[in-house]
Design an enzyme around this catalytic site. Structure first.
Site, PDB file in Angstrom:
ATOM      1  N   LEU A 163       9.710  12.093  -2.088  1.00 25.83           N
ATOM      2  CA  LEU A 163       9.870  10.865  -3.371  1.00 25.83           C
ATOM      3  C   LEU A 163       9.743   9.608  -2.823  1.00 25.83           C
ATOM      4  CD1 LEU A 163      12.571  12.566  -5.460  1.00 25.83           C
ATOM      5  CD2 LEU A 163      10.106  12.591  -6.031  1.00 25.83           C
ATOM      6  N   ASP A 164       9.068   8.678  -3.529  1.00 28.22           N
ATOM      7  CA  ASP A 164       9.152   7.128  -2.861  1.00 28.22           C
ATOM      8  C   ASP A 164      10.560   6.862  -2.687  1.00 28.22           C
ATOM      9  OD1 ASP A 164       6.633   7.234  -3.324  1.00 28.22           O
ATOM     10  OD2 ASP A 164       6.574   6.140  -5.317  1.00 28.22           O
ATOM     11  N   ARG A 165      10.648   6.014  -1.826  1.00 30.20           N
ATOM     12  CA  ARG A 165      12.047   5.233  -1.209  1.00 30.20           C
ATOM     13  C   ARG A 165      12.938   5.038  -2.392  1.00 30.20           C
ATOM     14  NH1 ARG A 165      12.733  -0.468   1.437  1.00 30.20           N
ATOM     15  NH2 ARG A 165      12.742  -1.044  -0.804  1.00 30.20           N
ATOM     16  N   ARG A 193       3.937   5.029 -10.941  1.00 31.84           N
ATOM     17  CA  ARG A 193       3.909   3.508 -10.816  1.00 31.84           C
ATOM     18  C   ARG A 193       2.402   2.944 -11.188  1.00 31.84           C
ATOM     19  NH1 ARG A 193       6.618   3.059  -4.942  1.00 31.84           N
ATOM     20  NH2 ARG A 193       6.820   0.970  -5.666  1.00 31.84           N
TER      21      ARG A 193
END
Length: 214
Positions: free
Chosen positions: A60-62, A161
């Protein structure tokens, strides 16, 4: 991007057996180490202290929170990796996006590619992008923002996103794609709410959920 200041505290464990470890990743914590000592602290290294055999399956993205599954054996890692590769998993996210999103349900089918001069940003490219498909359903909406459930059918970098940005409704608090909103929110408003996989040994379908914190 802001200075890396990962959250402290324990990682919530959602499920553990001899093959799987499922956790609720906090926002602001890298899934794997970045380049440089200042980016060494991450979810994977924290889990290794308690689960020495833990193995990465996906990321997962930060700044995204929510459900992440890890393997605890080599076989489980191969099996789960194959499920993700073959799109046999089901991922459900919740996001808050800018503006009133219409229609209230639909699909975003726009190919994505890295924006090399501005990496790590990604961008839509109809000519050279890799296929990317996201379904969405509006849960609540107002003139200011919409709360949506997102269903990624592919797993491209920053897919949700960029797809929301392409619709004109970027995810609120996103420093990379909606920097004008970042100061108004304590984090990026994107959470991996549910993940469904087949158990690597029994083949049984399993669903894991983490409550949306916003």
């Amino acid at each position: 991007m802001s200075t890396y200041d990962p959250p402290k505290g324990d990682i919530p464990i959602l499920h553990e057996d001899s093959d799987l470890l499922v956790v609720d990743k906090p926002a602001g914590l890298l899934s794997v180490p970045g380049k440089g000592e200042d980016l060494a602290d991450c979810l994977l290294t924290r889990l290794e202290t308690a689960f020495p055999t833990v193995r990465l399956v996906h990321r997962l993205d930060r700044d995204t929170s929510g459900v992440m599954v890890f393997a605890l054996t080599a076989h489980a890692q191969r099996d789960l990796g194959a499920q993700f590769e073959a799109r046999k998993t089901r991922k459900i996210y919740v996001a808050r996006v800018a503006g009133r999103l219409t229609p209230k349900a639909g699909d975003v089918d726009l190919p994505l590619i890295v924006d090399w001069p501005n990496r790590p940003r990604q961008m839509v490219s109809l000519e050279t992008g890799k296929p990317a498909l996201t379904g969405y359903k509006v849960l609540r909406t107002s003139d200011e923002e919409s709360r949506v459930r997102l269903f990624p059918h592919t797993g491209r970098t920053h897919q949700l996103r960029v797809h929301m940005l392409a619709l004109g409704h970027p995810i609120l608090g996103d420093e990379l794609y909606a920097p004008e909103t970042a100061a108004q929110f304590p984090r990026m408003m994107l959470h991996a709410e549910e993940l469904r996989v087949n158990h690597p040994e029994s083949g049984r379908g399993m669903s894991f959920r983490a409550r949306t914190p916003f």
